[in-house]
Every structure is written in C-alpha cells, then in structure tokens.
Scaffold this motif. Structure first.
Motif, PDB file in Angstrom:
ATOM      1  N   THR A   1       0.810  -1.222   0.000  1.00 27.02           N
ATOM      2  CA  THR A   1       0.000   0.000   0.000  1.00 27.02           C
ATOM      3  C   THR A   1       0.847   1.278   0.000  1.00 27.02           C
ATOM      4  O   THR A   1       0.318   2.362  -0.246  1.00 27.02           O
ATOM      5  N   ARG A   2       2.144   1.163   0.279  1.00 22.67           N
ATOM      6  CA  ARG A   2       2.999   2.348   0.342  1.00 22.67           C
ATOM      7  C   ARG A   2       3.937   2.477  -0.855  1.00 22.67           C
ATOM      8  O   ARG A   2       4.461   3.553  -1.111  1.00 22.67           O
ATOM      9  N   ARG A   3       4.147   1.372  -1.566  1.00 19.02           N
ATOM     10  CA  ARG A   3       5.112   1.386  -2.667  1.00 19.02           C
ATOM     11  C   ARG A   3       4.380   1.094  -3.987  1.00 19.02           C
ATOM     12  O   ARG A   3       3.938  -0.035  -4.235  1.00 19.02           O
ATOM     13  N   PRO A   4       4.224   2.106  -4.833  1.00 18.53           N
ATOM     14  CA  PRO A   4       3.431   1.969  -6.062  1.00 18.53           C
ATOM     15  C   PRO A   4       3.875   0.826  -6.971  1.00 18.53           C
ATOM     16  O   PRO A   4       3.040   0.139  -7.566  1.00 18.53           O
ATOM     17  N   PHE A   5       5.188   0.588  -7.075  1.00 18.28           N
ATOM     18  CA  PHE A   5       5.627  -0.460  -8.003  1.00 18.28           C
ATOM     19  C   PHE A   5       5.189  -1.847  -7.527  1.00 18.28           C
ATOM     20  O   PHE A   5       4.902  -2.734  -8.342  1.00 18.28           O
TER      21      PHE A   5
ATOM     22  N   MET B   1       2.366  -2.358  -5.768  1.00 15.96           N
ATOM     23  CA  MET B   1       0.930  -2.370  -6.025  1.00 15.96           C
ATOM     24  C   MET B   1       0.654  -2.755  -7.480  1.00 15.96           C
ATOM     25  O   MET B   1      -0.219  -3.589  -7.765  1.00 15.96           O
ATOM     26  N   LEU B   2       1.416  -2.157  -8.397  1.00 20.82           N
ATOM     27  CA  LEU B   2       1.249  -2.469  -9.819  1.00 20.82           C
ATOM     28  C   LEU B   2       1.636  -3.916 -10.112  1.00 20.82           C
ATOM     29  O   LEU B   2       0.984  -4.590 -10.917  1.00 20.82           O
TER      30      LEU B   2
ATOM     31  N   HIS C   1       5.739  -1.374 -13.614  1.00 19.56           N
ATOM     32  CA  HIS C   1       6.317  -2.032 -12.434  1.00 19.56           C
ATOM     33  C   HIS C   1       7.810  -2.267 -12.620  1.00 19.56           C
ATOM     34  O   HIS C   1       8.616  -2.004 -11.709  1.00 19.56           O
TER      35      HIS C   1
END
Length: 210
Positions: free
Chosen positions: A119-123, A125-126, A170
C-alpha cells in the motif's frame, strides 16, 4: 520442425504435446539453475534479492515472447501460435515464483509488513495487480476452458495487454534509476500494446467501411 516423409505421408518427429512439454521443461531451466546457485551460496551477498529479480526478469521475457507471436506471424509469416499458451504459462510460473520469493523469503510471510509495503510502494501495487490479472489467464489456458467459454475466452485473454502495461511500469519503477535493461523491456512491452491497439483500430475501420 523436422519431418519424416514416406509413402506419401508426412509426420512430425514429435507430437505437438511433446513439443510443448519440452518447451515448458526448457523454459523452467533458468529457475532451476538460480535455485541451484542459491543453494550453493553463489548469488552474492543478497541472494534473495538476486533470485527474486532474476525470476521477475524471466517472467517479463516470457510475457514478451508470448505477445510477440502474433506480430511475428503477421510481419514474417512465421507462425508460433501453437506455442503461445506455453509461453504465457511460463510467464505465469515465473511471476508466481517471483511473488512467492518476495512473500516467503524477502518478507518472511509477515502479512503486516506485506500490506504496508504493497500500500505504500506503487511499483509493488502495480506488480500485484498484474499478477492478479495474470492468474485467471493461466487458469483458463487449457482446451477445456476454450470450449467452455467460447468467444468469452478471447475477450478474457485480452487482459494480457493490461498485464503488459502494468508490468512495464512495475519493471521501470522497481529500479532506483533507469537503465538499459528496464527501459528496453518496458519499451518492448509497450510496443506490443501499441501494435495491438493499432491492429484493432484497423480491423474496426475495415469493418465499418465494409
């Protein structure tokens, strides 16, 4: 594929099923090799990270190979369509191993840390979104699902282009700085998505004119 001809008959040396199984076995060799290197402590000072990254890279390679099958046939006339599902399944198996190493070895199965990371690191999540889209494609990559789903099977498997977009971003974000490897693979994936978009647009225009 080598062929034997005799008495007016032509047959392949290996049945298609045998070829596909051989391709799957060969495709999994890099994972076995990296596992062996890890067991022999030959992956450097941070073996988990190295193992995880190499598995992810091979997932990208096989995804790209599966996406290249149709453009290759259109541009050169070389048809590898019978191997596309195997290539897609190899992409899934490497993605599964990539995710499993991250969950089980990198984060040691700590759900709280996993949730915080995703939930804190976009890559991340992707990456997980791409894996979740890839999962139903892998589960339906069989003849029974094709017969059962009919035309819906083709529509479902168009999700692979969404997977390609997510994986490209990602892959870029996973590196601290851009490099030739991340940029080239991401660009190749996006080129496949663009090729598909242009191909669909041309098909629709042709139907409209007809």
């Amino acid at each position: 594929m080598p062929r034997l001809t005799g008495a007016g008959r032509t047959r392949t040396l290996l049945p298609w099923r045998g070829e596909k199984m051989a391709l799957m076995a060969v495709g999994l060799l890099p994972a076995a090799l990296y596992f062996w290197y890890g067991a022999q402590d030959r992956l450097g000072p941070d073996p988990v990270n190295v193992f995880e990254r190499w598995l992810g890279l091979w997932a990208v390679r096989f995804l790209l190979a599966a996406l290249l099958v149709t453009p290759l046939r259109v541009v050169s006339g070389i048809s590898l369509l019978r191997y596309r599902r195997v290539l897609g399944l190899l992409a899934f198996w490497y993605a599964l191993m990539h995710v499993s190493v991250y969950v089980a070895l990198d984060q040691q199965g700590n759900l709280a840390v996993l949730w915080h990371d995703i939930t804190r690191r976009p890559f991340l999540m992707l990456g997980f979104a791409a894996f979740m889209l890839l999962l139903p494609l892998a589960l339906t990559s069989n003849d029974w699902s094709i017969r059962r789903l009919g035309r819906r099977w083709g529509r479902l498997h168009r999700l692979v282009y969404g997977v390609a977009v997510l994986v490209a971003v990602h892959f870029l974000l996973a590196f601290k700085t851009y490099n030739a490897t991340s940029v080239s693979y991401a660009a190749a994936l996006m080129a496949m998505v663009l090729w598909r978009a242009v191909s669909l647009a041309r098909t629709r225009m042709g139907r409209a004119r007809a």
